[in-house]
Motif scaffolding. Structure first.
Motif, PDB file in Angstrom:
ATOM      1  N   LEU A 132      23.125   6.719  29.752  1.00 37.16           N
ATOM      2  CA  LEU A 132      23.720   6.956  28.508  1.00 37.16           C
ATOM      3  C   LEU A 132      24.571   8.253  28.709  1.00 37.16           C
ATOM      4  CD1 LEU A 132      20.568   6.173  26.575  1.00 37.16           C
ATOM      5  CD2 LEU A 132      22.468   4.907  26.447  1.00 37.16           C
ATOM      6  N   THR A 133      25.894   8.260  27.959  1.00 33.42           N
ATOM      7  CA  THR A 133      26.633   9.605  28.116  1.00 33.42           C
ATOM      8  C   THR A 133      26.596   9.924  26.644  1.00 33.42           C
ATOM      9  OG1 THR A 133      28.609   8.243  27.406  1.00 33.42           O
ATOM     10  CG2 THR A 133      28.113   8.903  29.801  1.00 33.42           C
ATOM     11  N   GLU A 134      26.951  11.190  26.379  1.00 34.43           N
ATOM     12  CA  GLU A 134      26.964  11.886  25.080  1.00 34.43           C
ATOM     13  C   GLU A 134      28.058  12.739  24.998  1.00 34.43           C
ATOM     14  OE1 GLU A 134      23.797  14.767  22.791  1.00 34.43           O
ATOM     15  OE2 GLU A 134      23.832  15.136  25.153  1.00 34.43           O
ATOM     16  N   ASP A 135      28.959  12.448  23.749  1.00 34.09           N
ATOM     17  CA  ASP A 135      30.077  13.032  23.428  1.00 34.09           C
ATOM     18  C   ASP A 135      29.976  14.331  22.725  1.00 34.09           C
ATOM     19  OD1 ASP A 135      33.010  13.759  23.053  1.00 34.09           O
ATOM     20  OD2 ASP A 135      33.347  11.700  22.101  1.00 34.09           O
ATOM     21  N   ASN A 183      30.970  18.185  29.787  1.00 28.70           N
ATOM     22  CA  ASN A 183      31.961  18.396  28.819  1.00 28.70           C
ATOM     23  C   ASN A 183      32.827  17.151  28.068  1.00 28.70           C
ATOM     24  OD1 ASN A 183      33.821  19.553  27.096  1.00 28.70           O
ATOM     25  ND2 ASN A 183      34.687  20.726  28.429  1.00 28.70           N
ATOM     26  N   GLY A 184      31.797  16.531  27.125  1.00 26.59           N
ATOM     27  CA  GLY A 184      32.393  15.344  26.336  1.00 26.59           C
ATOM     28  C   GLY A 184      32.219  14.198  27.163  1.00 26.59           C
ATOM     29  N   GLY A 185      30.926  13.608  27.277  1.00 24.77           N
ATOM     30  CA  GLY A 185      30.648  12.322  28.022  1.00 24.77           C
ATOM     31  C   GLY A 185      31.541  11.028  27.408  1.00 24.77           C
ATOM     32  N   GLU A 186      32.008  10.394  28.298  1.00 25.24           N
ATOM     33  CA  GLU A 186      32.776   9.203  27.721  1.00 25.24           C
ATOM     34  C   GLU A 186      32.162   7.847  28.154  1.00 25.24           C
ATOM     35  OE1 GLU A 186      34.971   8.758  25.204  1.00 25.24           O
ATOM     36  OE2 GLU A 186      34.892  10.818  24.470  1.00 25.24           O
ATOM     37  N   GLY A 187      33.221   6.991  28.940  1.00 19.68           N
ATOM     38  CA  GLY A 187      32.790   5.897  29.691  1.00 19.68           C
ATOM     39  C   GLY A 187      31.580   6.034  30.893  1.00 19.68           C
ATOM     40  N   TRP A 232      29.378   5.723  37.707  1.00 19.15           N
ATOM     41  CA  TRP A 232      30.642   6.574  37.486  1.00 19.15           C
ATOM     42  C   TRP A 232      30.414   6.764  35.905  1.00 19.15           C
ATOM     43  CZ3 TRP A 232      30.507   2.566  40.874  1.00 19.15           C
ATOM     44  CH2 TRP A 232      31.152   2.688  42.025  1.00 19.15           C
ATOM     45  N   PHE A 233      30.680   8.201  35.468  1.00 19.50           N
ATOM     46  CA  PHE A 233      31.019   8.251  34.078  1.00 19.50           C
ATOM     47  C   PHE A 233      31.954   9.345  33.949  1.00 19.50           C
ATOM     48  CE2 PHE A 233      27.656  11.160  35.227  1.00 19.50           C
ATOM     49  CZ  PHE A 233      27.997  12.598  34.665  1.00 19.50           C
ATOM     50  N   THR A 234      32.532   9.536  32.832  1.00 16.09           N
ATOM     51  CA  THR A 234      33.828  10.180  32.544  1.00 16.09           C
ATOM     52  C   THR A 234      33.721  11.574  31.495  1.00 16.09           C
ATOM     53  OG1 THR A 234      34.690   8.948  30.824  1.00 16.09           O
ATOM     54  CG2 THR A 234      35.518   8.335  33.019  1.00 16.09           C
ATOM     55  N   THR A 235      34.251  12.542  31.791  1.00 13.96           N
ATOM     56  CA  THR A 235      33.965  13.442  30.839  1.00 13.96           C
ATOM     57  C   THR A 235      35.492  14.214  30.356  1.00 13.96           C
ATOM     58  OG1 THR A 235      33.832  15.122  32.666  1.00 13.96           O
ATOM     59  CG2 THR A 235      31.788  14.550  31.462  1.00 13.96           C
ATOM     60  N   LYS A 236      35.743  13.996  29.076  1.00 10.19           N
ATOM     61  CA  LYS A 236      37.215  14.076  28.509  1.00 10.19           C
ATOM     62  C   LYS A 236      37.349  15.492  28.298  1.00 10.19           C
ATOM     63  CE  LYS A 236      35.809  13.956  23.680  1.00 10.19           C
ATOM     64  NZ  LYS A 236      35.976  13.098  22.655  1.00 10.19           N
ATOM     65  N   GLY A 237      36.441  16.442  28.266  1.00  9.76           N
ATOM     66  CA  GLY A 237      36.791  17.850  28.037  1.00  9.76           C
ATOM     67  C   GLY A 237      37.361  18.251  29.298  1.00  9.76           C
ATOM     68  N   LEU A 285      46.077  10.939  35.656  1.00 10.94           N
ATOM     69  CA  LEU A 285      45.087  10.407  34.806  1.00 10.94           C
ATOM     70  C   LEU A 285      44.558  11.602  33.827  1.00 10.94           C
ATOM     71  CD1 LEU A 285      42.980   8.489  33.404  1.00 10.94           C
ATOM     72  CD2 LEU A 285      41.544   8.930  35.527  1.00 10.94           C
ATOM     73  N   THR A 286      45.005  11.681  32.713  1.00 13.84           N
ATOM     74  CA  THR A 286      44.452  12.732  31.562  1.00 13.84           C
ATOM     75  C   THR A 286      43.821  12.100  30.334  1.00 13.84           C
ATOM     76  OG1 THR A 286      46.548  12.801  30.776  1.00 13.84           O
ATOM     77  CG2 THR A 286      46.213  14.458  32.477  1.00 13.84           C
ATOM     78  N   GLY A 287      43.047  12.762  29.753  1.00 18.83           N
ATOM     79  CA  GLY A 287      42.280  11.991  28.519  1.00 18.83           C
ATOM     80  C   GLY A 287      41.500  11.189  29.076  1.00 18.83           C
ATOM     81  N   VAL A 288      40.740  11.276  30.032  1.00 16.49           N
ATOM     82  CA  VAL A 288      39.630  10.354  30.735  1.00 16.49           C
ATOM     83  C   VAL A 288      38.966   9.569  29.490  1.00 16.49           C
ATOM     84  CG1 VAL A 288      39.832  10.975  32.986  1.00 16.49           C
ATOM     85  CG2 VAL A 288      38.004  11.953  31.602  1.00 16.49           C
ATOM     86  N   ASP A 289      38.571   8.384  29.533  1.00 15.18           N
ATOM     87  CA  ASP A 289      37.737   7.747  28.526  1.00 15.18           C
ATOM     88  C   ASP A 289      37.045   6.590  29.100  1.00 15.18           C
ATOM     89  OD1 ASP A 289      37.248   6.195  26.152  1.00 15.18           O
ATOM     90  OD2 ASP A 289      38.220   7.954  25.138  1.00 15.18           O
ATOM     91  N   ASN A 290      37.117   5.337  28.538  1.00 13.43           N
ATOM     92  CA  ASN A 290      36.599   4.393  28.903  1.00 13.43           C
ATOM     93  C   ASN A 290      36.626   3.976  30.492  1.00 13.43           C
ATOM     94  OD1 ASN A 290      36.583   2.052  25.980  1.00 13.43           O
ATOM     95  ND2 ASN A 290      35.525   4.199  26.396  1.00 13.43           N
TER      96      ASN A 290
END
Length: 386
Positions: free
Chosen positions: A188-191, A252-256, A265-270, A300-305
């Motif tokens: 689970l990620t946390e935004d 910093n800002g967990g996403e997909g 794999w998970f992404t962080t938008k911050g 790739l910027t603003g990484v998300d899903n």
């Protein structure tokens, strides 16, 4: 068997059965670097405003506040996270709605026949708030996650059944989820700017009503080893879950979030990063960092899903940026797969492949209007690597 053949043999997604080798984690190094895409450059925008490689085509399958063609159902506002579920005769695409309960928050589904035509649409979750991303389980339920303080995870039933809250999975600003059938855990990620990365270990696999919520513990570096620690109070009140365990690593800002073959794999938008966790080895590292890309400008910027294909490619959607979906290949190369034009006030959400790997669904959350009422859900077909 060569690496590409091994990756093709890997069943991608939450229901994957891990192979007796770590094909994905061994194939991917970090971080990814610029390269020409495997499909070549992008063509001029099509009638839907989407630039695609030669041989690919887009179509619109639903628009917010409009009746889904072939049905009587009105598509929801602000389409966000999504997944595809086989249903025996075709497939179902599920999509969250990132608006408040009063504005129609929850999740809906589109039902397709074996030819890819829409034959039905309906609501599967109502009365929830800012359902952003989520994740698919191996037992074909959709975990719809509320991106609000003390948000909940709701287990929904695209194939039929009544949705239910799963408070044991923690109350926090949820983003995405990914199921690991080997370790029998849900990641689970946390935004939040000081968000954490969690896993939920059900008491009984397949039953999310009870279990243990744990948090990822590691140092401050971008690579190393990690452990899991139990969160004492998953309901997050009065102390937020992310503040309960000393040594929990901040993201910093967990996403997909996406799992396949002993790797998550998970992404962080911050900080525009994609993180790669080798679950078998107990190590983590960067799969992508926009500050570490060469040659040229980071695509790739603003990484998300994030999702994966049957060929072992990762597809990462942008929130803003150039409104692109980028590919990260197992040889550590990154390239742009598609670009949506004329929608700079939106974000790309919910990328998900059909089981055959020949169709990619996704949404532009606010479309050409820049408003949650302007969402558009697309399908792209073409010669995807499989």
């Amino acid at each position: 068997m060569d690496r590409r053949a091994m990756l093709r043999a890997t069943v991608v997604g939450a229901g994957a059965v891990a192979l007796p080798f770590t094909a994905w984690s061994a194939a991917y190094g970090a971080p990814a670097q610029n390269a020409v895409g495997p499909y070549g450059g992008l063509q001029p925008a099509d009638a839907n405003g989407i630039q695609l490689p030669a041989g690919f085509a887009s179509s619109i399958v639903a628009r917010s506040r409009q009746t889904v063609p072939g049905t009587s159902y009105t598509w929801h506002d602000a389409p966000d996270g999504g997944a595809v579920f086989p249903n025996g005769t075709g497939w179902i695409y599920v999509s969250n709605s990132e608006v408040s309960a009063g504005a129609g928050g929850g999740a809906s589904r589109l039902v397709f026949n074996s030819s890819g035509a829409v034959i039905g649409a309906s609501r599967i979750l109502s009365g929830t708030n800012n359902n952003c991303a989520g994740g698919k389980t191996p037992w074909n339920t959709w975990l719809s996650c509320e991106e609000v303080s003390l948000g909940r995870v709701f287990e929904t039933y695209p194939l039929g059944g009544t949705s239910v809250a799963r408070p044991a999975m923690g109350r926090f600003k949820h983003e995405a989820a990914a199921a690991d059938p080997v370790r029998r855990a849900i990641y689970l990620t946390e935004d939040e700017t000081d968000g954490k990365f969690y896993r939920f270990v059900p008491t009984t696999w397949g039953d999310l009503s009870a279990g243990t919520l744990q948090v990822f513990r590691a140092g401050t570096a971008t690579s190393g080893t990690f452990t899991w620690a139990t969160v004492p109070d998953p309901d997050g009140s009065p102390t937020p879950t992310r503040q309960q365990v000393s040594g929990a690593k901040t993201f910093n800002g967990g996403e997909g979030c996406h799992y396949a073959d002993d790797t998550v794999w998970f992404t962080t938008k911050g900080d525009n990063r994609v993180w790669q966790v080798n679950l078998a080895a107990g190590t983590y590292e960067l799969a992508y960092d926009d500050n570490l890309v060469s040659p040229g400008t980071a695509p790739l910027t603003g990484v998300d899903n994030i999702t994966g294909s049957t060929a072992g490619d990762l597809y990462v959607a942008e929130d803003g940026g150039n409104m692109e979906i980028c590919m990260i290949r197992p040889d550590d190369k990154i390239s742009v797969f598609l670009r949506i034009t004329g929608q700079s006030g939106s974000e790309i959400t919910g990328p998900a492949f059909t089981p055959a790997g020949d169709r990619l669904y996704f949404s532009s959350q606010r479309g050409t209007t820049g408003s949650s009422s302007g969402g558009i859900t697309y399908c792209v077909t073409g010669p995807f690597r499989r």
